[in-house]
Design a protein around this motif. Structure first.
Motif, PDB file in Angstrom:
ATOM      1  N   GLY A 150       0.820  -1.299   0.003  1.00  0.00           N
ATOM      2  CA  GLY A 150       0.139   0.043   0.012  1.00  0.00           C
ATOM      3  C   GLY A 150       0.857   1.352   0.027  1.00  0.00           C
ATOM      4  O   GLY A 150       2.014   1.035  -0.344  1.00  0.00           O
ATOM      5  N   GLY A 159     -10.793   2.205  -0.486  1.00  0.00           N
ATOM      6  CA  GLY A 159      -9.555   1.774  -0.220  1.00  0.00           C
ATOM      7  C   GLY A 159      -9.473   0.405  -0.099  1.00  0.00           C
ATOM      8  O   GLY A 159     -10.367  -0.425  -0.278  1.00  0.00           O
ATOM      9  N   LYS A 160      -8.307   0.041   0.253  1.00  0.00           N
ATOM     10  CA  LYS A 160      -7.775  -1.374   0.582  1.00  0.00           C
ATOM     11  C   LYS A 160      -6.880  -1.433   1.517  1.00  0.00           C
ATOM     12  O   LYS A 160      -6.012  -0.445   2.053  1.00  0.00           O
ATOM     13  N   ASP A 207      -4.132   1.460   1.374  1.00  0.00           N
ATOM     14  CA  ASP A 207      -4.204   2.350   0.094  1.00  0.00           C
ATOM     15  C   ASP A 207      -5.595   2.605  -0.499  1.00  0.00           C
ATOM     16  O   ASP A 207      -6.218   2.003   0.106  1.00  0.00           O
TER      17      ASP A 207
END
Lengths: 263, 139
Positions: free
Chosen positions: B31, B63-64, B108
């Motif tokens: 990320g 996001g992740k 991220d």
């Protein structure tokens, strides 16, 4: 890539103790090596090196090394590796790779994105960086500090691949053309999250499968199957017939009779 | 994904050593932002899960997120009011061995402000001091 000037001095202090003493005095141990020259230990000013790093877009630096008491006035070198302390981030060591101005070199360049992807803006997707650095090859003066990709037109489920990037003049981008660099992934749904949470909640510490137990069970199951296979192999033979007629445990049972208890 | 190993060769383990700094898993790899451990500890399944939930709730499906640690190590505990001896106690939980500089979580696809707040909330669930770091060293 622009060339920056850096002063360096030959280093006598070696090994762990020498390097530690050097760092305590505000110097960083370094080394320079190349195809044409022998490796040489150097020491450089920590502050000067840190300033260079902070003022550049990446740690890819092309330096003009002015080495004290050297036959040549300056050496052109690429910063090959910078070692940082994992916790504090302080400089520990720098590797310089001496290059020739007319010789092509291969380096890894960071990728930066510009704009907001359409898939993120309207579709609620996530911009995923698959590759953070890509390999490029070219003359030292032509090498870029970083490569910029415009992701404005990237929709949900789309990606930009290595083959789609326009390299700067005089530079060649290496690697498989089909490898994606950035992609816009679909957002996660509520159902996916709920399923994940339920799975995590269901896990208990005692429910781990043992490799050993499974192996033992497998061996037990295999043993009778082997015996049956042997019998099946020689159905007409005397030995097989005898074996089949005789109960296996008979002899053993007669021999291993428990001794009578003494009164 | 349950945070325990699927299959193990031996159920009960030695305690091992937690000395030194992290030599692996100490850089932001996936990320843009990460949470770095500043101290050493054993993080158990519940703590990691609590931190994960804190991040997921604050990021609100944007996001992740990556969990960079996994509880590979089992630890046992003797029941209360039990005399010493009679063998090693039953399995209590699974833990991840954390050394200083280990990256615990990465995020991220969100702004730095959201990432910072999410990882701050996650850090409150952990028993150690942590530091917010960015891939490009901006934070």
């Amino acid at each position: 890539m622009k060339t920056v000037a850096l002063n360096a001095f030959p280093r006598v202090a070696q090994r762990r103790a020498g390097a530690k003493a050097l760092r305590a005095k505000g110097w960083v141990p370094a080394v320079i090596y190349g195809r044409q020259t022998q490796a040489q230990n150097l020491e450089i000013d920590t502050k000067q090196m840190e300033d260079l790093i902070h003022h550049s877009a990446s740690e890819n630096l092309l330096v003009d090394l002015a080495l004290k008491d050297d036959a040549r006035p300056s050496r052109l070198a690429l910063v090959q590796e910078i070692q940082h302390h994992p916790l504090s981030g302080k400089l520990l060591h720098v590797d310089f790779h001496e290059v020739a101005q007319d010789e092509k070199v291969t380096i890894q360049v960071p990728v930066e994105t510009t704009g907001e992807a359409a898939g993120v803006k309207t579709g609620g997707g996530v911009l995923e960086h698959v590759l953070f650095r890509i390999k490029v090859r070219g003359l030292p003066k032509d090498l870029p500090e970083f490569i910029t990709i415009d992701v404005t037109n990237l929709n949900l489920g789309e990606a930009i691949h290595i083959g789609e990037i326009q390299p700067p003049p005089g530079v060649e981008i290496l690697g498989d053309k089909h490898i994606p660099i950035v992609a816009v992934a679909a957002p996660r749904t509520e159902e996916e999250e709920a399923a994940e949470a339920a799975e995590a909640a269901a896990a208990a510490p005692g429910e781990v499968e043992m490799i050993k137990e499974k192996k033992e069970e497998g061996e037990e199951a295999a043993a009778p199957a082997k015996g049956a296979a042997k019998g099946a192999e020689k159905p007409g033979g005397e030995k097989g017939a005898k074996g089949a007629e005789k109960p296996v445990g008979d002899k053993g049972a007669a021999e291993k009779k428990p001794a009578e208890k003494k009164k | 994904m349950p945070l325990i190993p699927e299959r193990v060769k031996y159920r009960k383990m030695h305690r091992g050593s937690r000395a030194g700094m992290a030599t692996r898993g100490h850089t932001v790899a996936f990320g843009e932002y990460g949470l770095m451990a500043m101290e050493r500890c054993w993080l158990d399944t519940k703590q990691i899960e609590a931190a994960r939930v804190a991040i997921a709730r604050n990021m609100k499906r944007h996001g992740k997120m990556w969990i960079r640690i996994f509880p590979q190590k089992s630890f046992t505990k003797k029941p209360l009011e039990t005399r010493m001896g009679k063998g090693k106690g039953p399995l209590e939980s699974w833990v991840a061995v954390i050394r200083p500089a280990n990256i615990l979580f990465e995020v991220d696809g969100v702004t730095e402000a959201i990432a910072r707040e999410s990882l701050r909330l996650a850090a409150t669930k952990l028993p150690i001091r942590t530091k917010f770091i960015a891939r490009h060293g901006l934070a």
